[in-house]
Design an enzyme around this catalytic site. Structure first.
Site, PDB file in Angstrom:
ATOM      1  N   CYS A 114     -19.620  -7.546   1.878  1.00  0.00           N
ATOM      2  CA  CYS A 114     -19.153  -6.199   2.197  1.00  0.00           C
ATOM      3  C   CYS A 114     -17.795  -6.024   1.530  1.00  0.00           C
ATOM      4  CB  CYS A 114     -19.032  -6.008   3.711  1.00  0.00           C
ATOM      5  SG  CYS A 114     -18.340  -4.403   4.202  1.00  0.00           S
TER       6      CYS A 114
ATOM      7  N   CYS B 288     -20.846   1.285   5.795  1.00  0.00           N
ATOM      8  CA  CYS B 288     -20.111   0.702   6.920  1.00  0.00           C
ATOM      9  C   CYS B 288     -18.875   1.564   7.139  1.00  0.00           C
ATOM     10  CB  CYS B 288     -19.730  -0.738   6.606  1.00  0.00           C
ATOM     11  SG  CYS B 288     -18.702  -1.530   7.876  1.00  0.00           S
TER      12      CYS B 288
ATOM     13  N   CYS C 194       0.832  -1.201   0.000  1.00  0.00           N
ATOM     14  CA  CYS C 194       0.000   0.000   0.000  1.00  0.00           C
ATOM     15  C   CYS C 194       0.871   1.257   0.000  1.00  0.00           C
ATOM     16  CB  CYS C 194      -0.918   0.001   1.222  1.00  0.00           C
ATOM     17  SG  CYS C 194      -2.023   1.439   1.270  1.00  0.00           S
TER      18      CYS C 194
ATOM     19  N   CYS D 201      -1.032   1.170  10.515  1.00  0.00           N
ATOM     20  CA  CYS D 201      -1.290   0.021   9.641  1.00  0.00           C
ATOM     21  C   CYS D 201      -0.012  -0.739   9.303  1.00  0.00           C
ATOM     22  CB  CYS D 201      -1.973   0.490   8.365  1.00  0.00           C
ATOM     23  SG  CYS D 201      -2.404  -0.874   7.257  1.00  0.00           S
TER      24      CYS D 201
ATOM     25  N   ARG E  36     -19.908  -3.280  15.691  1.00  0.00           N
ATOM     26  CA  ARG E  36     -19.125  -4.515  15.622  1.00  0.00           C
ATOM     27  C   ARG E  36     -17.800  -4.332  16.361  1.00  0.00           C
ATOM     28  NH1 ARG E  36     -20.126  -5.066  11.136  1.00  0.00           N
ATOM     29  NH2 ARG E  36     -18.427  -4.157   9.930  1.00  0.00           N
TER      30      ARG E  36
ATOM     31  N   CYS F 299      -0.368   5.503   6.628  1.00  0.00           N
ATOM     32  CA  CYS F 299      -1.132   5.421   7.871  1.00  0.00           C
ATOM     33  C   CYS F 299      -0.246   4.836   8.979  1.00  0.00           C
ATOM     34  CB  CYS F 299      -2.364   4.550   7.683  1.00  0.00           C
ATOM     35  SG  CYS F 299      -3.416   5.037   6.290  1.00  0.00           S
TER      36      CYS F 299
ATOM     37  N   CYS G 142     -16.602 -10.183   4.387  1.00  0.00           N
ATOM     38  CA  CYS G 142     -16.005  -8.859   4.191  1.00  0.00           C
ATOM     39  C   CYS G 142     -14.731  -9.019   3.366  1.00  0.00           C
ATOM     40  CB  CYS G 142     -15.684  -8.211   5.530  1.00  0.00           C
ATOM     41  SG  CYS G 142     -17.130  -7.994   6.595  1.00  0.00           S
TER      42      CYS G 142
END
Length: 377
Positions: A167, A227, A91, A98, A297, A95, A135
């Site tokens: 999702c 979501c 990626c 992460c 959740r 962040c 997901c």
């Protein structure tokens, strides 16, 4: 963006209130707050701060109040989601939380988009574990057309084989991409705000809070279920915790994953330690009072931070992931199912009805665990 290091970790902000640093001068009536939440009223900032700063001896009273609100919308049902990391690492974003980011030195498995056969195997497992939703997550800022096309094909294949809701969590999306996902059979699109608007710039510089909001708004405009949630315990203040929940409420997000930071070795936030089980439970109580009808959740960090108090979290939340997370290991599926049964709660079917069969039927006593670390704090 302030980058914490081992020698200079992200400082605990002065607005982080704890039972040790702030004892309310008057006792808060938690049932009165539950009444207001059930009536659709929004807690004041002072009331929200009081939830997070309450002493430990009031925690069970807070959970009882949150449970009243949870029960009104969800009864004793628990939704299960199964998480598939369909593309890992690689990626370009920075962040700080992460393990898959460009600045992470974490030792994780990195791979391009999984073959459809592997995705169908994951869907088989999701159905076996009684999950209602698969997901599908890919790493990256936004999907390129080649990967996006593979996602669409995989969604159609899963929908043809299983009665699973899908999702998709694919990064930043535009209106056209959202429409194509909807046409392929995606019911829900996840894109987490992750932090308050103020705190976002402290943890990432390659995108903005508004970038994330734009994707959530595109999903909402298309009539797809939204979501979006956050990661707590990154060094944010109590007001940041509150502001994130208020943003989600204002945007009318329907499903809210609450993650607790897993401090993975090799990430800039690896040394941040802001959470304990009781703090996590107070956050869940607050989010239930501010988000009374939303699916909440308990997501990443559930086992790491709630530890032996995991069952109490379901008195406020109504959903969990069953199985592992993106790059870290969860507790076994049978342990999750036993926890739900011991609480006297029941699973929820993909149609939203109570599951009436044997939740353990077809669930193996043991299964090959993913090669993922089990983080401890």
């Amino acid at each position: 963006m302030h980058r914490p290091t081992r020698d200079h970790p992200l400082p605990t902000p002065p607005l982080l209130l704890t039972p040790e640093t702030m004892t309310p001068t008057t006792s808060t009536d938690w049932n009165a707050l539950a009444d207001r939440a059930l009536a659709g009223d929004v807690l004041t900032r002072e009331e929200a701060r009081a939830v997070l700063a309450a002493p430990d001896e009031q925690l069970l009273d807070q959970l009882a109040a949150a449970y009243r609100v949870r029960r009104a919308a969800w009864g004793n049902r628990v939704r299960l989601h199964f998480l598939l990391n369909a593309q890992s690492g690689l990626c370009p974003e920075d962040c700080g939380y992460c393990s898959q980011s460009a600045i992470s030195a974490a030792e994780i498995e990195k791979y391009p988009m999984l073959a459809q056969e592997k995705i169908l195997e994951a869907a088989d497992r999701a159905a076996q574990l009684k999950a209602g939703t698969l997901c599908m997550v890919i790493s990256g800022r936004a999907p390129g057309e080649r990967v996006f096309g593979k996602v669409l094909d995989a969604v159609r294949a899963v929908r043809e084989k299983h009665d699973l809701k899908i999702c998709a969590c694919l990064g930043l999306l535009n209106d056209e991409q959202v429409a194509r996902l909807k046409d392929a059979g995606v019911e829900t699109i996840n894109h987490n705000l992750n932090a308050s608007q103020r705190f976002t710039e402290e943890i990432v510089s390659t995108h903005t809070f508004d970038d994330r909001v734009a994707t959530v708004e595109a999903v909402k405009k298309a009539g797809v279920k939204t979501c979006s949630g956050g990661i707590l315990g990154m060094g944010e203040s109590d007001d940041d915790v509150i502001d994130l929940a208020l943003s989600l409420r204002e945007m009318e997000v329907q499903s809210v994953p609450v993650n607790f930071l897993i401090p993975v070795e090799g990430t800039p936030l690896a040394e941040v330690r802001q959470l304990d089980p009781r703090r996590c439970l107070r956050i869940l109580v607050l989010y239930r009072l501010l988000l009374p009808t939303q699916e909440i959740r308990i997501s990443g960090g559930r086992e790491v931070h709630l530890r032996s108090l995991q069952p109490l979290g379901l008195y406020a939340a109504n959903s969990i992931f069953i199985g592992d997370y993106l790059t870290t290991q969860g507790q076994t599926a049978r342990d999750d199912l036993r926890m739900i049964e011991d609480l006297g709660f029941v699973l929820e079917t993909p149609e939203g009805e109570p599951f009436t069969g044997d939740p353990f039927a077809g669930v193996p006593e043991e299964y090959p665990r993913a090669k993922l670390p089990l983080v401890e704090v």
